[in-house]
Design a protein around this motif. Sequence first.
Motif, short mmCIF file in Angstrom:
data_model
loop_
_atom_site.label_atom_id
_atom_site.label_comp_id
_atom_site.label_asym_id
_atom_site.label_seq_id
_atom_site.Cartn_x
_atom_site.Cartn_y
_atom_site.Cartn_z
N ASP A 1 0.45 16.49 4.11
CA ASP A 1 1.39 16.00 3.11
C ASP A 1 2.15 14.75 3.56
OD1 ASP A 1 2.56 16.14 0.59
OD2 ASP A 1 4.27 17.31 1.32
N VAL A 2 1.40 13.73 3.93
CA VAL A 2 1.99 12.48 4.43
C VAL A 2 2.15 11.50 3.27
CG1 VAL A 2 1.56 10.44 5.84
CG2 VAL A 2 1.18 12.72 6.79
N SER A 3 3.37 10.98 3.13
CA SER A 3 3.66 9.97 2.10
C SER A 3 4.52 8.86 2.71
CB SER A 3 4.41 10.58 0.92
OG SER A 3 3.65 11.58 0.27
N PHE A 4 4.14 7.62 2.47
CA PHE A 4 4.98 6.47 2.83
C PHE A 4 4.40 5.23 2.18
CE2 PHE A 4 2.05 6.97 6.48
CZ PHE A 4 1.46 5.72 6.54
N ASP A 5 5.23 4.18 2.10
CA ASP A 5 4.81 2.88 1.61
C ASP A 5 4.65 1.92 2.79
OD1 ASP A 5 4.91 3.67 -1.07
OD2 ASP A 5 7.01 3.08 -1.28
N VAL A 6 3.78 0.95 2.61
CA VAL A 6 3.63 -0.14 3.57
C VAL A 6 3.95 -1.42 2.80
CG1 VAL A 6 2.11 -1.31 5.19
CG2 VAL A 6 1.76 1.13 4.72
N MET B 1 0.85 -1.18 0.00
CA MET B 1 0.00 0.00 0.00
C MET B 1 0.89 1.25 0.00
SD MET B 1 -3.00 0.80 2.78
CE MET B 1 -1.84 0.66 4.15
N SER B 2 0.42 2.29 -0.65
CA SER B 2 1.18 3.54 -0.72
C SER B 2 0.28 4.72 -0.41
CB SER B 2 1.80 3.73 -2.11
OG SER B 2 2.71 2.70 -2.41
N LEU B 3 0.79 5.64 0.38
CA LEU B 3 0.13 6.92 0.61
C LEU B 3 0.96 7.98 -0.10
CD1 LEU B 3 -0.81 5.07 3.04
CD2 LEU B 3 -1.19 7.20 4.29
N ARG B 4 0.29 8.84 -0.85
CA ARG B 4 1.00 9.87 -1.60
C ARG B 4 0.40 11.25 -1.31
NH1 ARG B 4 4.22 6.73 -1.58
NH2 ARG B 4 5.11 5.42 -3.23
N ASN B 5 1.17 12.05 -0.56
CA ASN B 5 0.81 13.45 -0.30
C ASN B 5 -0.58 13.61 0.30
OD1 ASN B 5 2.37 13.52 -3.34
ND2 ASN B 5 3.32 14.62 -1.63
#
Length: 254
Positions: free
Chosen positions: A30-35, A9-13
């Motif tokens: 503006d949170v971004s990270f991969d799981v 899963m990925s969160l982008r901005n």
Amino acid sequence: MEDKSRVKMSLRNISKSYYSRKETQEAVRDVSFDVMENEFLVLLGPGQCGKTVLLNIIAGLEEPTTGKMLYEGKEFTGVNDGFGLVFQKTALMDWKTVIENVEFGLKIKHTDKQKRREIAEKYIDLVGLKGFENSYPRQLSGGMKQRTGIARAYSTNPGVLLMDEPFGALDAQTRYMMENEILRIWNEDKRTIVFVTNNIEEAVTLGDRIILLSSCPAEVKQIYVPNLPRPRDNMSPEFLAFREMIEKNTDMAL
């Protein structure tokens, strides 16, 4: 061997704001990270920083103001059927037994009665509640209620398990026990877990990675990888040094 090389899963901005006539309140910025697949990822942040809002966005319970999310490479909006949820308040149905609570998600999905009973029994056994199938929530301790909630979440075969401070309301001894239990369950039946906490020691005990969030609005402040052997000894010099390193970067109490 678990696969932590693939992005689940990925969160982008991701940002989230709430608007009223008088003001705009920014909760996530503006949170971004991969799981990663089968990762135990911890979101660590102070109280009221926006971490629950962020988890609700991941779950599809709230829409981000800006940004997008990808699940297994595809953008999604709304509630994702591949997610299981465990909250601090277990939200068990008082009029249903343990096994009926665990079966509930499967019943909604119209799973065959015999099949859902088999699945429920499997996960009740996994969380250590065999023999309590016919007990009601009022007959259970706080830890046993959380075990029931975990079994219910697992029973629907989620690709990602989202846990929002699930042990925060428990006494210290039960909390330590449940931390060990969730690691045991995770080792026996691998899932990708995103776990929210405001407790530094809990984060270091559980996390493959720890994403430290700032005070509200929640921003990614730092990402830590506790390269400590499991099970982790919270009194070892290595553990204490890692905990202290995080503490120096946050205003949270131990």
